[in-house]
Scaffold this active site. Structure first.
Site, PDB file in Angstrom:
ATOM      1  N   CYS A  63       0.734  -1.542  -0.239  1.00 28.00           N
ATOM      2  CA  CYS A  63      -0.229  -0.045  -0.025  1.00 28.00           C
ATOM      3  C   CYS A  63       1.151   1.389  -0.292  1.00 28.00           C
ATOM      4  O   CYS A  63       0.994   1.691   1.156  1.00 28.00           O
ATOM      5  CB  CYS A  63      -1.015  -0.273   1.044  1.00 28.00           C
TER       6      CYS A  63
ATOM      7  N   GLY B 131       4.368   7.228  -1.795  1.00 26.55           N
ATOM      8  CA  GLY B 131       5.956   6.614  -1.973  1.00 26.55           C
ATOM      9  C   GLY B 131       6.519   6.696  -1.241  1.00 26.55           C
ATOM     10  O   GLY B 131       8.439   6.070  -1.532  1.00 26.55           O
TER      11      GLY B 131
ATOM     12  N   ASP C  65      -0.587   0.186  -5.158  1.00 26.49           N
ATOM     13  CA  ASP C  65      -2.234   1.096  -4.693  1.00 26.49           C
ATOM     14  C   ASP C  65      -2.566   0.475  -5.921  1.00 26.49           C
ATOM     15  O   ASP C  65      -2.779   0.561  -6.834  1.00 26.49           O
ATOM     16  CB  ASP C  65      -1.267   2.231  -5.025  1.00 26.49           C
TER      17      ASP C  65
ATOM     18  N   CYS D 159      -1.479   3.685  10.823  1.00 35.21           N
ATOM     19  CA  CYS D 159      -1.156   5.280  12.018  1.00 35.21           C
ATOM     20  C   CYS D 159      -2.713   4.798  12.349  1.00 35.21           C
ATOM     21  O   CYS D 159      -2.971   6.624  12.778  1.00 35.21           O
ATOM     22  CB  CYS D 159      -1.179   6.805  10.892  1.00 35.21           C
TER      23      CYS D 159
END
Length: 423
Positions: free
Chosen positions: A246, A250, A270, A368
């Site tokens: 994923c 980049g 992606d 995250c």
């Protein structure tokens, strides 16, 4: 262009979940507005979203009508003006006059708007007496999940941290630059060494740093400290074949190739072709080589990739609760059902990536997110259901089962990293 019209337009885009607020505010067409007006728009939108439930509470105290029955445009005018009165330094009378004028031009509620806002100017609300969901503008679903994941003391620290301004972190690209700190300091930028990452710096005055030659030439990336940490923990080696499943935008792929001095082959995938184009831009700007691009749904098994990779980075789609201080709408809209769906997606991706990994290969799983459902519980899933063995991570001289970075720590936002080897 009328700045208050633009505030409402942007807020509507965020309400419609057209994208993260940070991206919407960055890419919005501000026309011929000057920098001061643009800065005011951004601050007003961000502050209103950040304090949405508290703002709505104040409006409800000043209105004879239930706010959930108001015309959407009227409610947005009231939210905007109430935010200006409570949190901005604009004179109250000017805010009321502008809001009433706007209401008269697009609705028939100018007298109502005038009456409510004049009451807002007079009211005194003690936020300390309010429940946490209103005080910190967080939906009850998400608050319950945080309370499940942490102690009461830690939850309180997290709720406060959602209002902190994130440190501005940059990562030197050693493929193109070795003297970044000196060069930027000579241009007047104040840089402090990152507390736990080499070649990364916290910039105290970043306002014009994207205009520098160094940024335009890819000599550094604007990148939270947790991102380059993922690349280090992956232990990429020269001549290895690596998958960033994923990969957008980049930056982690660039970090990986920097570590191997472009001597590994990395596959960047992606599901979104537009994001692939963004990855290509970053790769080219940063002088990264030996990159292959893939465009498939990571939840669907690709049989031709089985046993192909020495290293796999799974920086999974997640609730993004670790970056709420950057995108405050997350604490308004993220629900338990959203998280359940995301966990299902994460586990599908992990099941596929376990098949793509060679025996003895390393997989790093990161998010995250701050939530146990997406982090610790997925570590248990990996250990119990997949042919992967958890590997300790050295951090600050200690061995850790995983790394959990918190948004109230210096130099980072909320992030989770775990490491596995295929046996």
């Amino acid at each position: 262009m009328n700045i208050r019209n633009e505030i409402i337009n942007i807020t509507n885009s965020i309400n419609n979940k057209s994208g993260y607020s940070s991206e919407i505010l960055k890419t919005y067409d501000y026309g011929d507005l000057d920098k001061r007006d643009i800065a005011y728009i951004k601050k007003c939108v961000f502050t209103e979203i950040e304090n949405r439930f508290f703002v709505d509470y104040v409006i409800s105290k000043c209105s004879d009508l239930e706010i959930n029955r108001l015309d959407k445009i009227v409610l947005e005018i009231l939210r905007m003006a109430t935010t200006e009165i409570l949190f901005m330094k604009t004179a109250d009378y000017a805010v009321v006059d502008e809001a009433v004028e706007l209401a008269s031009s697009i609705t028939r509620y100018k007298d109502y708007v005038n009456a409510v806002l004049r009451e807002v100017c007079r009211i005194n609300v003690d936020s300390e007496d309010l429940e946490d969901d209103i005080k910190f503008s967080i939906n009850k679903d998400l608050l319950k999940m945080l309370n499940k994941s942490y102690s009461k003391k830690t939850v309180r620290k997290l709720l406060k941290s959602f209002f902190y301004k994130s440190d501005f972190v940059i990562k030197q690209n050693k493929l193109k630059e070795n003297n970044l700190k000196i060069n930027l300091e000579n241009q007047g930028f104040a840089l402090n060494d990152h507390p736990f990452l080499k070649d990364s710096f916290i910039v105290e005055n970043p306002e014009s740093i994207i205009d520098t030659k160094e940024f335009k030439e890819g000599k550094f990336l604007i990148q939270d400290g947790s991102c380059s940490l993922c690349a280090e923990i992956l232990e990429p080696l020269e001549n290895s074949i690596i998958l960033d499943i994923c990969a957008a935008p980049g930056s982690k792929s660039c970090n990986i190739q920097e570590i191997t001095n472009n001597q590994s082959i990395i596959y960047c995938n992606d599901i979104n072709q537009n994001k692939i184009d963004r990855i290509k831009e970053n790769v080219e700007k940063c002088a990264v080589k030996n990159v292959q691009y893939m465009n498939f749904d990571a939840t669907i098994l690709q049989k031709d990739l089985i046993n192909k990779f020495d290293r796999i980075l799974v920086d999974a789609p997640c609730s993004a609760t670790g970056v709420i201080n950057k995108n405050p709408e997350i604490k308004l809209f993220r629900t338990k059902k959203d998280v359940e769906n995301l966990v299902n997606t994460q586990r599908q991706i992990l099941e596929n990536c376990e098949k793509y990994l060679k025996e003895g290969g390393i997989l790093v799983y990161s998010t995250c997110s701050l939530l146990k459902e997406e982090n610790e519980e997925n570590v248990e899933f990996i250990e119990n259901r997949l042919h992967l063995k958890r590997k300790d991570i050295e951090f600050y001289g200690d061995k850790n089962e995983f790394i959990k970075l918190m948004p109230f720590q210096k130099g980072t936002q909320g992030f989770f990293i775990s490491k596995f080897v295929k046996d």
